[in-house]
Design an enzyme around this catalytic site. Structure first.
Site, PDB file in Angstrom:
ATOM      1  N   ASP A  28       0.825  -1.212   0.000  1.00  0.00           N
ATOM      2  CA  ASP A  28       0.000   0.000   0.000  1.00  0.00           C
ATOM      3  C   ASP A  28       0.860   1.263   0.000  1.00  0.00           C
ATOM      4  O   ASP A  28       0.507   2.265  -0.624  1.00  0.00           O
ATOM      5  CB  ASP A  28      -0.921   0.018   1.218  1.00  0.00           C
ATOM      6  N   VAL A  29       1.994   1.205   0.687  1.00  0.00           N
ATOM      7  CA  VAL A  29       2.907   2.352   0.702  1.00  0.00           C
ATOM      8  C   VAL A  29       3.484   2.575  -0.693  1.00  0.00           C
ATOM      9  O   VAL A  29       3.603   3.712  -1.158  1.00  0.00           O
ATOM     10  CB  VAL A  29       4.048   2.137   1.728  1.00  0.00           C
ATOM     11  N   ASP A  65       2.916   0.301 -10.122  1.00  0.00           N
ATOM     12  CA  ASP A  65       1.664  -0.434 -10.251  1.00  0.00           C
ATOM     13  C   ASP A  65       1.921  -1.927 -10.386  1.00  0.00           C
ATOM     14  O   ASP A  65       1.106  -2.746  -9.965  1.00  0.00           O
ATOM     15  CB  ASP A  65       0.882   0.089 -11.461  1.00  0.00           C
ATOM     16  N   ASP A  68       3.721  -3.063  -6.612  1.00  0.00           N
ATOM     17  CA  ASP A  68       2.835  -3.295  -5.469  1.00  0.00           C
ATOM     18  C   ASP A  68       2.023  -4.570  -5.639  1.00  0.00           C
ATOM     19  O   ASP A  68       1.797  -5.317  -4.677  1.00  0.00           O
ATOM     20  CB  ASP A  68       1.941  -2.085  -5.203  1.00  0.00           C
ATOM     21  N   GLY A  69       1.576  -4.846  -6.876  1.00  0.00           N
ATOM     22  CA  GLY A  69       0.826  -6.070  -7.107  1.00  0.00           C
ATOM     23  C   GLY A  69       1.670  -7.313  -6.874  1.00  0.00           C
ATOM     24  O   GLY A  69       1.218  -8.286  -6.260  1.00  0.00           O
ATOM     25  N   ASP A  90      -5.065   5.004  -8.869  1.00  0.00           N
ATOM     26  CA  ASP A  90      -4.825   4.987 -10.321  1.00  0.00           C
ATOM     27  C   ASP A  90      -5.584   6.120 -11.000  1.00  0.00           C
ATOM     28  O   ASP A  90      -5.077   6.761 -11.923  1.00  0.00           O
ATOM     29  CB  ASP A  90      -5.267   3.647 -10.923  1.00  0.00           C
TER      30      ASP A  90
END
Length: 210
Positions: A28-29, A65, A68-69, A90
Site C-alpha cells: 500500500d505504501v 503499479d 505493489d501487485g 490509479d
C-alpha cells in the site's frame, strides 16, 4: 499494452519488489508513493514545458503499479482494501497526467484546442473506469472498449516523450486526438454493452441484477 507484457515486466521489477519486502515496506505504501510520483511528475514538470523530464519521472513511478501487485501476491497480503486503494489512486494518477498536459497547453503551449482535448481525455478516461466499476457493482460486465487504461497511458507517455526528444509536438497532438476519440468510443461501447445486458435481464424477468 503493459498488461500484455506483464510477465516480462514482472521479472524486471521482481528484484526491487523483493528488496522492498525485506525492508518491511508494504504494498500500500508503494501504491501511494507511486501515485505521488506520477502526480508530481505531471503537475510539476508538464506545466513548465519540461515534457521529457516529466514523462521520464511519470514512467518511472508508473511501474510501481506492477511492484505493489507483485509484493501483495508474494507476501500473500492481497486484500480488498489494497485493490480498492490501488484502483482509486490509479484514477488520481491518470487524471494528474492529463491535467498536467492541460496546464501545459494553457501556460506554455498556448493552445485552447489541445487544452480542451486534454480535458476530454481526462474526463472520458475517468468515465471509462467508472462505467466498468459501476457495471460490475450492478452485476453486469463492461470490460470492453478500444482504449483500456494501460493503452491510454502508454500512448500518451510514449508520444509525449518522443515528441519532446525529436521536437515534434505533432506526435503528442495526434495522441490526444486519438485518445479523446477512442476514450469516448469506449464509454459508448460500455454503455451499450450494459444496456444489452440490462434488456436481456428484463426479458428474463429479472430487471434488477446485483
Amino acid at each position: 499494452m503493459l498488461d500484455r507484457f506483464r510477465a516480462f515486466w514482472t521479472k524486471v521489477v521482481a528484484p526491487v519488489a523483493h528488496l522492498l519486502i525485506r525492508l518491511g515496506v508494504s504494498a500500500d505504501v508503494v501504491t501511494l508513493v507511486g501515485t505521488l510520483g506520477v502526480s508530481a511528475g505531471a503537475l510539476v514538470f508538464y506545466p513548465q514545458g519540461e515534457l521529457l523530464i516529466g514523462t521520464l519521472v511519470i514512467t518511472a513511478f508508473v511501474f510501481s503499479d506492477l511492484v505493489d501487485g507483485y509484493m501483495a501476491r508474494t507476501t500473500g497480503r492481497s486484500s480488498s482494501f489494497g485493490a480498492f486503494l490501488d484502483s482509486t489512486l490509479d484514477r488520481i494518477g491518470d487524471g494528474a497526467i492529463f491535467a498536467g498536459l492541460a496546464l501545459y497547453f494553457a501556460w506554455e503551449g498556448d493552445s485552447r484546442l489541445y487544452l480542451v482535448l486534454s480535458l476530454v481525455c481526462l474526463v472520458m478516461g475517468s468515465v471509462t473506469s467508472y462505467a466498468r466499476s459501476r457495471a460490475e457493482g450492478l452485476g453486469y460486465t463492461a470490460k470492453v472498449g478500444i482504449a483500456e487504461r494501460a493503452d491510454r497511458l502508454v500512448a500518451i507517455l510514449v508520444m509525449t516523450g518522443l515528441g519532446a526528444i525529436f521536437d515534434l509536438p505533432v506526435l503528442m497532438h495526434v495522441a490526444l486526438w486519438a485518445l479523446a476519440i477512442a476514450s469516448t468510443i469506449t464509454v459508448v461501447q460500455r454503455i451499450w454493452v450494459v444496456r444489452q445486458q440490462a434488456l436481456a435481464a428484463l426479458a428474463d424477468g429479472n430487471p434488477s441484477v446485483g
